[in-house]
Design a protein around this motif. Structure first.
Motif, PDB file in Angstrom:
ATOM      1  N   TYR A  68       1.049  -1.261   0.089  1.00  0.00           N
ATOM      2  CA  TYR A  68       0.145   0.193   0.105  1.00  0.00           C
ATOM      3  C   TYR A  68       0.908   1.300  -0.086  1.00  0.00           C
ATOM      4  O   TYR A  68       0.572   2.113  -0.827  1.00  0.00           O
ATOM      5  CB  TYR A  68      -0.847   0.063   1.274  1.00  0.00           C
ATOM      6  N   ILE A  69       1.870   1.453   0.793  1.00  0.00           N
ATOM      7  CA  ILE A  69       2.560   2.419   0.743  1.00  0.00           C
ATOM      8  C   ILE A  69       3.469   2.705  -0.441  1.00  0.00           C
ATOM      9  O   ILE A  69       4.013   3.800  -0.888  1.00  0.00           O
ATOM     10  CB  ILE A  69       3.674   2.358   2.280  1.00  0.00           C
ATOM     11  N   ALA A  70       4.210   1.618  -0.834  1.00  0.00           N
ATOM     12  CA  ALA A  70       4.905   1.629  -2.159  1.00  0.00           C
ATOM     13  C   ALA A  70       4.047   2.348  -3.202  1.00  0.00           C
ATOM     14  O   ALA A  70       4.478   2.748  -4.188  1.00  0.00           O
ATOM     15  CB  ALA A  70       5.444  -0.125  -2.345  1.00  0.00           C
ATOM     16  N   VAL A  71       2.811   1.619  -3.344  1.00  0.00           N
ATOM     17  CA  VAL A  71       2.217   2.249  -4.474  1.00  0.00           C
ATOM     18  C   VAL A  71       1.396   3.461  -4.311  1.00  0.00           C
ATOM     19  O   VAL A  71       1.639   4.332  -5.247  1.00  0.00           O
ATOM     20  CB  VAL A  71       0.753   1.194  -4.850  1.00  0.00           C
ATOM     21  N   ILE A  72       0.789   3.815  -3.108  1.00  0.00           N
ATOM     22  CA  ILE A  72       0.259   5.125  -2.811  1.00  0.00           C
ATOM     23  C   ILE A  72       1.351   6.200  -2.526  1.00  0.00           C
ATOM     24  O   ILE A  72       1.202   7.235  -2.938  1.00  0.00           O
ATOM     25  CB  ILE A  72      -0.828   4.864  -1.772  1.00  0.00           C
ATOM     26  N   LEU A  91      -8.205  -5.639   6.839  1.00  0.00           N
ATOM     27  CA  LEU A  91      -7.230  -4.668   6.508  1.00  0.00           C
ATOM     28  C   LEU A  91      -6.502  -4.861   5.131  1.00  0.00           C
ATOM     29  O   LEU A  91      -6.157  -3.967   4.594  1.00  0.00           O
ATOM     30  CB  LEU A  91      -6.259  -4.411   7.783  1.00  0.00           C
ATOM     31  N   ILE A  92      -6.091  -6.099   5.015  1.00  0.00           N
ATOM     32  CA  ILE A  92      -5.466  -6.413   3.860  1.00  0.00           C
ATOM     33  C   ILE A  92      -6.434  -6.396   2.589  1.00  0.00           C
ATOM     34  O   ILE A  92      -5.905  -5.585   1.642  1.00  0.00           O
ATOM     35  CB  ILE A  92      -5.115  -8.147   3.838  1.00  0.00           C
ATOM     36  N   LEU A  93      -7.557  -6.752   2.720  1.00  0.00           N
ATOM     37  CA  LEU A  93      -8.559  -6.492   1.402  1.00  0.00           C
ATOM     38  C   LEU A  93      -8.766  -4.975   1.178  1.00  0.00           C
ATOM     39  O   LEU A  93      -8.774  -4.455   0.205  1.00  0.00           O
ATOM     40  CB  LEU A  93      -9.961  -6.997   1.718  1.00  0.00           C
ATOM     41  N   TYR A 111      -5.583  -3.604  -0.379  1.00  0.00           N
ATOM     42  CA  TYR A 111      -5.440  -3.979  -1.774  1.00  0.00           C
ATOM     43  C   TYR A 111      -6.523  -3.215  -2.680  1.00  0.00           C
ATOM     44  O   TYR A 111      -6.305  -3.071  -4.000  1.00  0.00           O
ATOM     45  CB  TYR A 111      -5.552  -5.495  -2.284  1.00  0.00           C
ATOM     46  N   PHE A 112      -7.605  -3.013  -2.151  1.00  0.00           N
ATOM     47  CA  PHE A 112      -8.751  -2.520  -3.040  1.00  0.00           C
ATOM     48  C   PHE A 112      -8.176  -0.849  -3.216  1.00  0.00           C
ATOM     49  O   PHE A 112      -8.303  -0.508  -4.300  1.00  0.00           O
ATOM     50  CB  PHE A 112      -9.840  -2.208  -1.938  1.00  0.00           C
ATOM     51  N   ILE A 113      -7.556  -0.414  -2.240  1.00  0.00           N
ATOM     52  CA  ILE A 113      -7.234   1.133  -2.557  1.00  0.00           C
ATOM     53  C   ILE A 113      -5.940   1.052  -3.480  1.00  0.00           C
ATOM     54  O   ILE A 113      -5.851   1.925  -4.482  1.00  0.00           O
ATOM     55  CB  ILE A 113      -6.621   1.601  -1.255  1.00  0.00           C
ATOM     56  N   ILE A 114      -5.193   0.013  -3.601  1.00  0.00           N
ATOM     57  CA  ILE A 114      -4.078  -0.170  -4.351  1.00  0.00           C
ATOM     58  C   ILE A 114      -4.663  -0.506  -5.970  1.00  0.00           C
ATOM     59  O   ILE A 114      -4.122   0.150  -6.850  1.00  0.00           O
ATOM     60  CB  ILE A 114      -3.048  -1.436  -4.235  1.00  0.00           C
ATOM     61  N   ALA A 136      -4.133   1.966  -9.290  1.00  0.00           N
ATOM     62  CA  ALA A 136      -3.677   1.253 -10.594  1.00  0.00           C
ATOM     63  C   ALA A 136      -4.682   1.850 -11.775  1.00  0.00           C
ATOM     64  O   ALA A 136      -4.276   2.083 -12.765  1.00  0.00           O
ATOM     65  CB  ALA A 136      -3.542  -0.111 -10.332  1.00  0.00           C
ATOM     66  N   LEU A 137      -6.072   1.922 -11.346  1.00  0.00           N
ATOM     67  CA  LEU A 137      -6.918   2.190 -12.478  1.00  0.00           C
ATOM     68  C   LEU A 137      -6.558   3.732 -12.776  1.00  0.00           C
ATOM     69  O   LEU A 137      -6.947   4.182 -14.156  1.00  0.00           O
ATOM     70  CB  LEU A 137      -8.455   2.111 -11.931  1.00  0.00           C
ATOM     71  N   ARG A 138      -6.176   4.424 -11.923  1.00  0.00           N
ATOM     72  CA  ARG A 138      -6.002   5.922 -12.303  1.00  0.00           C
ATOM     73  C   ARG A 138      -4.574   6.152 -13.009  1.00  0.00           C
ATOM     74  O   ARG A 138      -4.210   7.301 -13.571  1.00  0.00           O
ATOM     75  CB  ARG A 138      -6.041   6.734 -10.967  1.00  0.00           C
ATOM     76  N   THR A 139      -3.792   5.019 -13.144  1.00  0.00           N
ATOM     77  CA  THR A 139      -2.633   4.950 -13.859  1.00  0.00           C
ATOM     78  C   THR A 139      -2.770   5.193 -15.522  1.00  0.00           C
ATOM     79  O   THR A 139      -3.523   4.118 -15.899  1.00  0.00           O
ATOM     80  CB  THR A 139      -1.729   3.955 -13.308  1.00  0.00           C
TER      81      THR A 139
END
Length: 317
Positions: free
Chosen positions: A121-125, A211-213, A216-219, A223-226
């Protein structure tokens, strides 16, 4: 059979397996153990030998491999013996130790998978802040704390097991020493013993899974906005494979541990299947899903067995 005043000094593990299924079950367990053993040992060896792989994400992967290796080694050899010999006599202290260690390793893996999801999450956001937030030192401290936390929480099981008396039988209708199975064969019908497990599992299993789900939902949304198609593919590929690991681990164990504590009676076959799948399949699959798909680890494995030097570019994603 035992009367209520007699304390057992040993348990008998009795796998309820049909005679015609014994050989195939034992063979399958041995194959799973060998794959888990070789796969996880190789991951640990590669990461320890290659200093370029000793970054936060690889520390997590190495720790996961150690947990899986310990889980398989503590669990499967005893199961194979119980299957082959129909029943296996285990000293009381050894049985309690196996139960406690398995519960600890399950809890450690739950907390570790949560930490790994937060890491992604931190790596992507927050990619620019990732190197300063997630350092190798912080990861090592976190892994140490989750290990201590697991051992402290699971002391509750030892306290409750010490209260149980086994006046009916000392035969555990199971392939390894298991807390709920001990409760079921004990003299007491006090619901607090299974309620303890449901409470701990909800706190340290359901909440981390949520928390895991969420992570990954936020990730996935990010990704969709990339705009990069390759970036989207990489993020979704990572999310899906990680969620496969999460599903293999959490779903069978949460179902088998929470339902009995809530008063839902599972058949012996259903309970056995869920707990065994939740414990022996992830250690076999994790090296494949987390490690052998990884370019850096594959490159290091090639270097190890070919003797050729490679200079992989480390990617923390």
């Amino acid at each position: 059979m035992f009367n209520s005043s007699l304390s057992v000094s040993e348990f008998v593990l009795h796998c309820e397996i049909k005679p015609e299924q014994i050989n195939i079950t034992a063979t399958l367990l041995i194959l799973i153990y060998l794959v888990s053993l070789i796969g996880n040992l190789l991951v640990i060896l590669i990461i320890i030998m290659n200093h370029q792989l000793q970054s936060p994400m690889y520390i997590y992967i190495c720790t996961l491999a150690m947990i899986d290796l310990a889980n398989s080694t503590i669990l499967i050899p005893k199961m194979v013996s119980a299957v082959l010999f129909d029943s296996l006599v285990v000293a009381y202290a050894a049985c309690i130790a196996q139960m406690y260690l398995i519960l600890n390793l399950e809890l450690m893996e739950s907390l570790l998978l949560t930490s790994m999801a937060i890491d992604r999450y931190i790596a992507v956001i927050f990619p620019l802040r990732y190197p300063s937030i997630v350092t190798s030192k912080a990861v090592c401290i976190g892994v140490t704390l989750l290990t201590i936390t697991a051992f402290l929480i699971d002391i509750c099981y030892l306290m409750f097991v010490s209260e149980l008396s086994f006046c009916k039988t000392n035969i555990l209708p199971y392939c390894f020493c298991d807390y709920p199975t001990m409760v079921h064969i004990a003299c007491t019908e006090d619901p607090k013993y299974l309620l303890l497990m449901s409470t701990i599992v909800i706190t340290t299993g359901v909440f981390p899974l949520a928390l895991i789900l969420f992570s990954y939902f936020i990730i996935a949304l990010a990704a969709l906005r990339t705009s990069s198609v390759e970036g989207k593919r990489k993020v979704f590929s990572t999310c899906l494979t990680h969620l496969l690991v999460v599903g293999l681990f959490y779903i069978p164990l949460l179902t088998s541990y929470i339902l009995p504590g809530a008063g839902v009676k599972l058949s012996t076959e259903a309970y056995n299947a869920m707990v065994i799948v939740g414990n022996i399949v992830p250690p076999m699959m994790n090296p494949i899903i987390y490690s052998f798909r990884n370019k850096e680890i594959k490159s290091s494995i090639y270097k190890l067995f070919s003797g050729k030097r490679t200079s992989p570019k480390i990617n923390n994603q």
